[in-house]
Design an enzyme around this catalytic site. Structure first.
Site, PDB file in Angstrom:
ATOM      1  N   ARG A  50      -5.147  -7.297 -21.580  1.00  0.00           N
ATOM      2  CA  ARG A  50      -4.484  -8.605 -21.634  1.00  0.00           C
ATOM      3  C   ARG A  50      -5.238  -9.573 -20.744  1.00  0.00           C
ATOM      4  O   ARG A  50      -5.554  -9.244 -19.598  1.00  0.00           O
ATOM      5  CB  ARG A  50      -3.033  -8.481 -21.158  1.00  0.00           C
ATOM      6  CG  ARG A  50      -2.350  -9.830 -21.102  1.00  0.00           C
ATOM      7  CD  ARG A  50      -0.891  -9.701 -20.814  1.00  0.00           C
ATOM      8  NE  ARG A  50      -0.630  -9.427 -19.406  1.00  0.00           N
ATOM      9  CZ  ARG A  50       0.586  -9.226 -18.913  1.00  0.00           C
ATOM     10  NH1 ARG A  50       1.635  -9.241 -19.716  1.00  0.00           N
ATOM     11  NH2 ARG A  50       0.763  -8.993 -17.635  1.00  0.00           N
ATOM     12  N   CYS A 105       5.862  -3.791 -25.199  1.00  0.00           N
ATOM     13  CA  CYS A 105       5.235  -3.337 -23.953  1.00  0.00           C
ATOM     14  C   CYS A 105       6.035  -3.760 -22.725  1.00  0.00           C
ATOM     15  O   CYS A 105       5.618  -3.538 -21.602  1.00  0.00           O
ATOM     16  CB  CYS A 105       3.791  -3.816 -23.854  1.00  0.00           C
ATOM     17  SG  CYS A 105       3.648  -5.600 -23.785  1.00  0.00           S
ATOM     18  N   ARG A 161      -2.699  -4.897 -17.415  1.00  0.00           N
ATOM     19  CA  ARG A 161      -2.340  -6.172 -16.773  1.00  0.00           C
ATOM     20  C   ARG A 161      -3.473  -6.591 -15.840  1.00  0.00           C
ATOM     21  O   ARG A 161      -3.434  -6.317 -14.643  1.00  0.00           O
ATOM     22  CB  ARG A 161      -1.052  -6.004 -15.958  1.00  0.00           C
ATOM     23  CG  ARG A 161       0.211  -5.798 -16.777  1.00  0.00           C
ATOM     24  CD  ARG A 161       1.417  -5.719 -15.834  1.00  0.00           C
ATOM     25  NE  ARG A 161       2.667  -5.934 -16.520  1.00  0.00           N
ATOM     26  CZ  ARG A 161       3.525  -4.962 -16.845  1.00  0.00           C
ATOM     27  NH1 ARG A 161       3.253  -3.717 -16.549  1.00  0.00           N
ATOM     28  NH2 ARG A 161       4.654  -5.249 -17.444  1.00  0.00           N
ATOM     29  N   HIS A 195       0.814  -1.219   0.000  1.00  0.00           N
ATOM     30  CA  HIS A 195       0.000   0.000   0.000  1.00  0.00           C
ATOM     31  C   HIS A 195       0.845   1.266   0.000  1.00  0.00           C
ATOM     32  O   HIS A 195       0.597   2.186  -0.763  1.00  0.00           O
ATOM     33  CB  HIS A 195      -0.905   0.016   1.233  1.00  0.00           C
ATOM     34  CG  HIS A 195      -1.931  -1.057   1.211  1.00  0.00           C
ATOM     35  ND1 HIS A 195      -2.601  -1.473   2.315  1.00  0.00           N
ATOM     36  CD2 HIS A 195      -2.391  -1.795   0.184  1.00  0.00           C
ATOM     37  CE1 HIS A 195      -3.457  -2.417   1.992  1.00  0.00           C
ATOM     38  NE2 HIS A 195      -3.345  -2.647   0.707  1.00  0.00           N
ATOM     39  N   GLU A 244       6.657 -13.226 -26.207  1.00  0.00           N
ATOM     40  CA  GLU A 244       7.535 -13.059 -25.049  1.00  0.00           C
ATOM     41  C   GLU A 244       8.280 -14.345 -24.703  1.00  0.00           C
ATOM     42  O   GLU A 244       8.916 -14.447 -23.660  1.00  0.00           O
ATOM     43  CB  GLU A 244       6.754 -12.517 -23.842  1.00  0.00           C
ATOM     44  CG  GLU A 244       5.458 -13.218 -23.532  1.00  0.00           C
ATOM     45  CD  GLU A 244       4.682 -12.553 -22.386  1.00  0.00           C
ATOM     46  OE1 GLU A 244       5.223 -11.683 -21.687  1.00  0.00           O
ATOM     47  OE2 GLU A 244       3.521 -12.941 -22.188  1.00  0.00           O
ATOM     48  N   ASN A 272      10.260  -8.203 -21.057  1.00  0.00           N
ATOM     49  CA  ASN A 272      10.627  -8.677 -19.711  1.00  0.00           C
ATOM     50  C   ASN A 272      10.756 -10.198 -19.703  1.00  0.00           C
ATOM     51  O   ASN A 272      11.744 -10.760 -19.209  1.00  0.00           O
ATOM     52  CB  ASN A 272       9.578  -8.267 -18.677  1.00  0.00           C
ATOM     53  CG  ASN A 272       9.314  -6.776 -18.681  1.00  0.00           C
ATOM     54  OD1 ASN A 272      10.142  -6.013 -19.156  1.00  0.00           O
ATOM     55  ND2 ASN A 272       8.175  -6.368 -18.180  1.00  0.00           N
ATOM     56  N   ASP A 273       9.736 -10.843 -20.257  1.00  0.00           N
ATOM     57  CA  ASP A 273       9.786 -12.300 -20.294  1.00  0.00           C
ATOM     58  C   ASP A 273      10.684 -12.812 -21.415  1.00  0.00           C
ATOM     59  O   ASP A 273      11.341 -13.840 -21.267  1.00  0.00           O
ATOM     60  CB  ASP A 273       8.382 -12.881 -20.438  1.00  0.00           C
ATOM     61  CG  ASP A 273       7.679 -12.919 -19.101  1.00  0.00           C
ATOM     62  OD1 ASP A 273       8.310 -13.368 -18.128  1.00  0.00           O
ATOM     63  OD2 ASP A 273       6.523 -12.478 -19.012  1.00  0.00           O
ATOM     64  N   ARG A 285      13.691 -13.502 -13.834  1.00  0.00           N
ATOM     65  CA  ARG A 285      13.639 -12.043 -13.696  1.00  0.00           C
ATOM     66  C   ARG A 285      13.419 -11.583 -12.271  1.00  0.00           C
ATOM     67  O   ARG A 285      13.537 -10.397 -11.966  1.00  0.00           O
ATOM     68  CB  ARG A 285      12.578 -11.456 -14.643  1.00  0.00           C
ATOM     69  CG  ARG A 285      11.173 -11.903 -14.362  1.00  0.00           C
ATOM     70  CD  ARG A 285      10.218 -11.564 -15.496  1.00  0.00           C
ATOM     71  NE  ARG A 285       9.414 -10.383 -15.225  1.00  0.00           N
ATOM     72  CZ  ARG A 285       8.285 -10.077 -15.868  1.00  0.00           C
ATOM     73  NH1 ARG A 285       7.856 -10.848 -16.856  1.00  0.00           N
ATOM     74  NH2 ARG A 285       7.606  -9.014 -15.579  1.00  0.00           N
TER      75      ARG A 285
HETATM   76  C1  PEP Z   1       6.711  -8.590 -20.467  1.00  0.00           C
HETATM   77  O1  PEP Z   1       6.911  -9.764 -20.174  1.00  0.00           O
HETATM   78  O2  PEP Z   1       7.550  -7.853 -21.026  1.00  0.00           O
HETATM   79  C2  PEP Z   1       5.417  -7.955 -20.151  1.00  0.00           C
HETATM   80  C3  PEP Z   1       5.119  -6.759 -20.594  1.00  0.00           C
HETATM   81  O3  PEP Z   1       4.567  -8.631 -19.349  1.00  0.00           O
HETATM   82  P1  PEP Z   1       4.761  -8.798 -17.760  1.00  0.00           P
HETATM   83  O4  PEP Z   1       5.867  -7.885 -17.333  1.00  0.00           O
HETATM   84  O5  PEP Z   1       3.445  -8.462 -17.175  1.00  0.00           O
HETATM   85  O6  PEP Z   1       5.118 -10.248 -17.665  1.00  0.00           O
HETATM   86 MG    MG Z   2       5.271 -11.036 -19.667  1.00  0.00          MG
END
Ligand code: PEP
Ligand code: MG
Length: 575
Positions: free
Chosen positions: A337, A506, A301, A194, A435, A458-459, A469
């Protein structure tokens, strides 16, 4: 003597000020036995404290309503509900009667009992509620002990103050706003705690999860918070102080200059229009999106609607959240998503311990294995599509059959809605996230089946480099510009463009200005990122020339040596 404490970087910026330590009343209560005739007056004292705290919380909520992020009001409501719960407002009275003990003691005993039960359950959502119970009891005990409200600050300090606490309730965080609070440091909390959410919403630098800050920092110590790096520097030497003061001024200047770009069209020097979209986690984040005038939402998300709670959100609750975002964006696209649950985002009461959650039943895999849950979400998204330009996006695709299966489910949801005479956008666009390296390498499968793509870097980085990660121990190996990663991204962008399919990035790379030119050079024309990064990326775009970048990036993609790659990217960024 100067020293540093490390915690989690949850709200960016630099804060410099004097420490204001928040006491922990529940640790300081004494225990005494009451003479029989004092029992009823003691209960009356507790009742008075409960009703004062109730009034205090209602007051905070009312006075904050205007400027605060909307989730803050909801947090305060949770505290009001806890305060009204018989376990908190009645049970301690029975304890006072049974044991002839003082009210503070009875409350803390009851709190400890409840907390013990929470501990046994070991559930993320209930753990958060556990903190809420402690915070509410803390507030009542403080009243009973005659302490000032935690949000009230001793008068004399005229320098900016940094609040250092074991934990802070959202109401406290908000209450401090009326003073010149420069930042927050707390021992507890994570990125979605929070305090972190409220601090981000209020644009106050904060470091949470610092473990021992409350013990190590003394009242009125000079402190620097580096909110971007999650560092707290205590008693800095003059040189460090000068450096940070300079950086804070630069950041401030930079921020005010960037604000002027809000309505500037995002186009490169050679006139190429670029779409700058926002990533959001909650419907309430839309306010921040509109502040920077984003072109739409590139990633909603939705799992954040499902996390940290006992029961799943039903169709109507989801529909309301999606509809409110669709309407607020007034015809600009919003990309919803479907549930990306699993890995580090576990649902409450997960049925089994997974041997390797990142490679397990995550995202689309999970949804396809829980058809009723998936169908409910699809129906909610489809219903919201009547209220704006909604697009639907499937996460973590690897195989064509996953798309086929998901499309069948969408068809089923549409049929149901038609039969019920519910309105939705018949032509809703359905896209997918690239991803996983397999998806990037076998792109044709997805180009054929979907209307748009979005690259989740990211993934993609995690799965390409085999680097978890979320694991600090391998964080140094998590490299967005590893040649393998760059080639997969470039290949996906180019493949989609050749097929005439819109493609965005993204993942976090899209919001990092040091990669803007690189991605432009790969052919990217849609970036989706946290709203706070949009103006900085726009500034980079305004200075770039894509014609020139395409050639340079093509050459760079043939390089294998990381050092050489780094040099080339640095040169591209220099112009
Ligand atoms: C990603 O994997 O880059 C992505 C945008 O999704 P998340 O970070 O929610 O896994
Ligand atoms: Mg992802």
């Amino acid at each position: 003597m100067s020293f540093c404490i490390h915690g989690l970087a949850v709200s960016y910026g630099i804060a410099i000020g004097r420490a204001h330590l928040v006491s922990q009343a529940t640790l300081e209560v004494s225990h005494y036995l009451l003479p029989g005739k004092h029992v009823e007056p003691e209960i009356a004292r507790l009742e008075e404290a409960l009703s004062e705290v109730r009034a205090e919380l209602s007051g905070i909520k009312a006075s904050a309503a205007a400027g605060a992020p909307s989730e803050v009001g909801a947090f305060v409501d949770v505290h009001l509900m806890i305060l009204a719960d018989p376990l908190i407002c009645d049970e301690p009275k029975s304890l006072i009667r049974a044991h002839r003990c003082n009210a503070e003691w009875a409350l803390v005993q009851q709190m400890e009992r409840l907390v013990e039960q929470f501990d046994a359950i070991e559930d993320a959502y209930l753990r958060e509620r556990r903190a809420d119970v402690i915070q509410v009891v803390e507030r009542v005990v403080k009243y009973l002990m005659g302490h000032p409200r935690s949000g009230r600050v001793r008068g004399k300090l005229d320098e900016p103050m940094i609040v250092v606490a074991h934990d802070l309730s959202p109401a406290d965080t908000l209450d401090y706003r009326q003073h010149q609070i420069a930042g927050f440091v707390t021992d507890l909390g994570g990125p979605t705690s929070h305090t972190a959410i409220v601090a981000r919403g209020l644009n106050i630098p904060a470091v949470v999860g610092s473990h021992h800050a409350r013990e190590l920092i003394r009242d009125e110590d000079m402190i620097i918070i580096d909110g971007s790096r999650g560092i707290v520097i205590i008693d800095p030497d003059q040189r460090t102080l000068d450096e940070y003061q300079l950086r804070a001024r630069e950041l401030e200047l930079e921020r005010s200059k960037l604000k002027r770009l809000k309505t500037t069209r995002a186009a490169t020097l050679d006139g190429e229009d670029i779409a700058l979209l926002a990533n959001i986690e909650l419907a309430a984040d839309v306010a921040q999106v509109r502040e920077v005038d984003a072109d739409g939402i590139g990633l909603f998300r939705t799992e954040f609607l499902f996390l940290g709670r006992d029961t799943l959100p039903n169709e109507d609750e989801q529909f309301e959240a999606y509809r409110s975002v669709a309407q607020a964006m007034k015809g600009r696209p919003i990309t919803i998503r479907t549930l990306d649950i699993g890995a580090d985002k576990g649902l409450k009461g997960a049925q089994r311990i997974e041997p390797n959650p990142a490679l397990g039943l995550r995202a689309i895999r999970y949804c396809l294995s829980e058809p009723q849950l998936f169908l409910t979400q699809l129906r909610a998204i489809l219903r919201a599509s009547h209220f704006g330009r909604v697009r639907l996006m499937l996460p973590m695709l690897v195989n064509g059959h996953e798309v086929d299966h998901a499309l069948e489910m969408v068809e089923k949801a549409k049929e149901q809605l038609r039969a019920e005479k519910q309105k939705f956008d018949e032509g809703i666009e359905i896209g997918g996230m690239i991803e996983v390296p397999a998806a990037a390498l076998a792109l044709g499968v997805f180009l054929k089946r979907l209307s748009f793509l979005s690259i989740g870097t990211n993934d993609l980085i995690q799965y390409t480099l085999a680097v978890d990660r979320t694991d600090e121990a391998v964080a140094h190996l998590y490299d967005p510009i590893h040649p393998a990663v760059l080639r997969l991204i470039a290949q996906t962008i180019q493949g989609a463009r050749r097929a005439g399919l819109p493609v965005a990035v993204c993942g976090a790379m899209a919001g990092e200005p040091q990669y803007t030119r690189l991605l432009l050079g790969m052919g990217l024309r849609e970036f989706s990122m946290h709203p706070s990064q949009i103006l900085e990326v726009k500034q980079e775009i305004l200075r770039a020339e894509v014609g020139d970048l395409a050639m340079k990036v093509m050459r760079l993609l043939r390089v294998d040596e990381p050092e050489k790659l780094r040099d080339m990217i640095a040169r591209i960024n220099e112009g």
